[in-house]
Motif scaffolding. Sequence first.
Motif, PDB file in Angstrom:
ATOM      1  N   LEU A   1       0.859  -1.180   0.000  1.00 10.35           N
ATOM      2  CA  LEU A   1       0.000   0.000   0.000  1.00 10.35           C
ATOM      3  C   LEU A   1       0.893   1.227   0.000  1.00 10.35           C
ATOM      4  O   LEU A   1       1.683   1.443   0.933  1.00 10.35           O
ATOM      5  CB  LEU A   1      -0.911   0.002   1.230  1.00 10.35           C
ATOM      6  CG  LEU A   1      -1.816  -1.228   1.402  1.00 10.35           C
ATOM      7  CD1 LEU A   1      -2.640  -1.090   2.676  1.00 10.35           C
ATOM      8  CD2 LEU A   1      -2.719  -1.405   0.203  1.00 10.35           C
TER       9      LEU A   1
ATOM     10  N   ALA B   1       3.608  -1.584   4.015  1.00 12.96           N
ATOM     11  CA  ALA B   1       3.064  -0.217   4.014  1.00 12.96           C
ATOM     12  C   ALA B   1       4.192   0.736   3.629  1.00 12.96           C
ATOM     13  O   ALA B   1       5.208   0.811   4.325  1.00 12.96           O
ATOM     14  CB  ALA B   1       2.506   0.128   5.381  1.00 12.96           C
TER      15      ALA B   1
ATOM     16  N   ALA C   1       0.925   4.982   2.524  1.00 12.65           N
ATOM     17  CA  ALA C   1       0.229   4.398   3.671  1.00 12.65           C
ATOM     18  C   ALA C   1       0.919   4.718   4.988  1.00 12.65           C
ATOM     19  O   ALA C   1       0.806   3.974   5.956  1.00 12.65           O
ATOM     20  CB  ALA C   1       0.130   2.886   3.491  1.00 12.65           C
TER      21      ALA C   1
ATOM     22  N   LEU D   1       1.726  -7.868   4.274  1.00 10.49           N
ATOM     23  CA  LEU D   1       1.515  -6.437   4.045  1.00 10.49           C
ATOM     24  C   LEU D   1       2.835  -5.684   4.066  1.00 10.49           C
ATOM     25  O   LEU D   1       3.685  -5.920   4.938  1.00 10.49           O
ATOM     26  CB  LEU D   1       0.590  -5.859   5.127  1.00 10.49           C
ATOM     27  CG  LEU D   1       0.441  -4.328   5.139  1.00 10.49           C
ATOM     28  CD1 LEU D   1      -0.266  -3.848   3.877  1.00 10.49           C
ATOM     29  CD2 LEU D   1      -0.312  -3.878   6.382  1.00 10.49           C
TER      30      LEU D   1
ATOM     31  N   ARG E   1      -6.984  -0.011   3.844  1.00 11.70           N
ATOM     32  CA  ARG E   1      -6.143  -1.173   4.116  1.00 11.70           C
ATOM     33  C   ARG E   1      -6.934  -2.473   4.240  1.00 11.70           C
ATOM     34  O   ARG E   1      -6.663  -3.450   3.535  1.00 11.70           O
ATOM     35  CB  ARG E   1      -5.328  -0.927   5.389  1.00 11.70           C
ATOM     36  CG  ARG E   1      -4.452  -2.090   5.802  1.00 11.70           C
ATOM     37  CD  ARG E   1      -3.583  -1.768   6.996  1.00 11.70           C
ATOM     38  NE  ARG E   1      -2.712  -0.628   6.735  1.00 11.70           N
ATOM     39  CZ  ARG E   1      -1.609  -0.354   7.431  1.00 11.70           C
ATOM     40  NH1 ARG E   1      -1.255  -1.130   8.440  1.00 11.70           N
ATOM     41  NH2 ARG E   1      -0.874   0.698   7.141  1.00 11.70           N
ATOM     42  N   ASP E   2      -7.895  -2.514   5.131  1.00 13.63           N
ATOM     43  CA  ASP E   2      -8.614  -3.767   5.382  1.00 13.63           C
ATOM     44  C   ASP E   2      -9.381  -4.221   4.148  1.00 13.63           C
ATOM     45  O   ASP E   2      -9.464  -5.418   3.858  1.00 13.63           O
ATOM     46  CB  ASP E   2      -9.564  -3.608   6.574  1.00 13.63           C
ATOM     47  CG  ASP E   2      -8.813  -3.531   7.899  1.00 13.63           C
ATOM     48  OD1 ASP E   2      -7.666  -4.027   7.950  1.00 13.63           O
ATOM     49  OD2 ASP E   2      -9.365  -2.977   8.867  1.00 13.63           O
TER      50      ASP E   2
END
Length: 675
Positions: A337, A369, A340, A367, A350-351
């Motif tokens: 992401l 970020a 982020a 993940l 995000r979720d």
Amino acid sequence: MTPRLSLSELFPDIHPEWILAEDGDLIVVDKPAGLSTHAPEAERIDDMVTRLRAFLRGRGDAEAYLGIHQRLDRDTSGVLLFTRRREANAAVARQFEGRTVQKTYVAAVSGFGDRPPRGTLRHRLVPAPGGAMRALAETGGAREERAARREERAAKREDRAAGREDRAAKREDRPAGREDRAASGVLAITRYRLLERRGDRALLELRPETGRTHQLRVQLAAIGLPIAGDPLYGGPEAPRLLLHAVELRLDHPATGAAAAFRSRLPAVFEAWLAAAPADPYAGGVAAVERAMREAAERRYGIARAGDTTALRLVHGAGDGLPSVSVDLYREHLVVSLFGAGDGEPGAPPRDLVLDAAHRLGAKGVYLKARPKHASVIVDARREEFAPRHAVRGEDAPEEFTVLEHGLPFKVRLGDGLSTGIFLDQRENRRRVRELARGARVLNLFAYTGAFTVAAVAGGARESVTVDVSRGVVAWARDNLAAIGADPAAHVVVEADVFPWLKAAAQSDRRFDLVVLDPPSFATTKKSRFSAASDFGALAALAFRVLAPGGRLLACTNHRGIARARFRRHLHEAAREAGCDVVQMKDLPDPVDFPSEPGAESHLKSVLASVAAPPARAREGAPSVKATPPAKAAKASPFAKAGKASPFAKAGKAAPARGARRGPAAPARTTRRGAR
């Protein structure tokens, strides 16, 4: 043995919803954009014909016969017909060749202005540079325009008039083999009708009466209405080429009855016509999952080749999901992401993204970020940036092996922002493998040595792999050991690249192939590097260690360096180093890294070839040999200064398998992490 990809349901041969109609004589499909009708290369598996045959064989049809009578450009979507029996070919061929098949397309354009809503386009098409075509207006174009205006005033009589016009056009176009070729170019005739208009944007219905290469695209461009998403002909920006084959009408080859096959217009046409900035995440998890599956479909050729188990499934705005990338590593996904960081606006939800990715069927999802400003990343292994464990589903093994074009590479999904391999360099590694036979290869900023692995697999006789981080140097040795590389011929050096290159040049070391892929930014204990300001000086040093006739593969992932500027850096660096560059070739990215519409590719790769020495000089002078590491150390300025020589480190033995690694790599960067 390395398992194949487990998410096979993401890459079926044919999606059932693509089949519009099927009987014993015909099969009609709704071809998506980005899929070629029939690839000329025998080794290609990602064209419609090859995939449809694989689908038919999977259903039990051993022959899987397909007769090809129609083609659509790779980026054009819509109705595509094949015959299923040889006996049906003659009847279908007569209709296509006799132009009694009615083909209807829809195109999106802007700037329609006060043109009549109906008309006929007549041009002669001639080849143009770059694989394009050029349209020359037919004599009598004003007469056609007046006829179009008469059609507008007599709309109720249009069908009857169209029938007469169709027959006349076919009679006129039939002797194309003689009269048309005698003139300049080949005749192209297309009738158009305005379907819908909103502001400056419009949808046009198109009925071509001839079947010329790029006919609809080049004819619309010739009248100032290039199709949206068509950069070849100057079309306005769009997510894809907005040209769709919406309907096909012909007589059924067995019964002679009229048959019509129609495809629904893709939603992207309505979205473009509305000109409303769409939020791709507003539709929730289901909409994001659908976008991810559509992006995965475009990777069919990589995933189903059988020799690659790591690839990018989603590449940000290039796949319609800005600020998100999704990478597949065998059975697990890594979601990145962008933007982020804590408190940064505009980051994707995000979720929602993680839930959508998990629904693709992976065992687990990791993940990464990535804040917009890499300066906030002090430690890339912090949980807030790169959680060590999967955030959805099961953890992957701490370290496991993936394949790339059949070569094994170790990866670690929970070990910071990077995983051990940069997937965007896959095709460049394939090129290095092809160029490396018998060569002396130098891999700079080598990270885990993936380029060197490719070079050794391609038959490189010697290689040197240089990186400043002790941890990735050990990792590179492991990757080379996995393919049986001789450590005496293929040495790995822990060193800062700049002083190492200076020492190598002074020691008269030369390499036939140099790979230069630095991070956008890098910091060590003694130096800082920025590609924006330092790449030219770095490239000049790399050219100095290039042997006559050698090649330099130079890459940058710095978004602030445009391709033209990057090439200028390399030309200036070659001149400074006294090298005569005889070719400088831009290299394309892998298909799983599509550019954002209207934007330049994130990765710029150039293969520069320098001149070989004159034949007479080659005959009379001894060849330049690579200086052995020990001699290089003696000649090195590091030895004179009393410093440890980076060449001496090349002889260090690799740590035993399972031994404790060295310290973590220094902060590497936006470029290293942003891939």
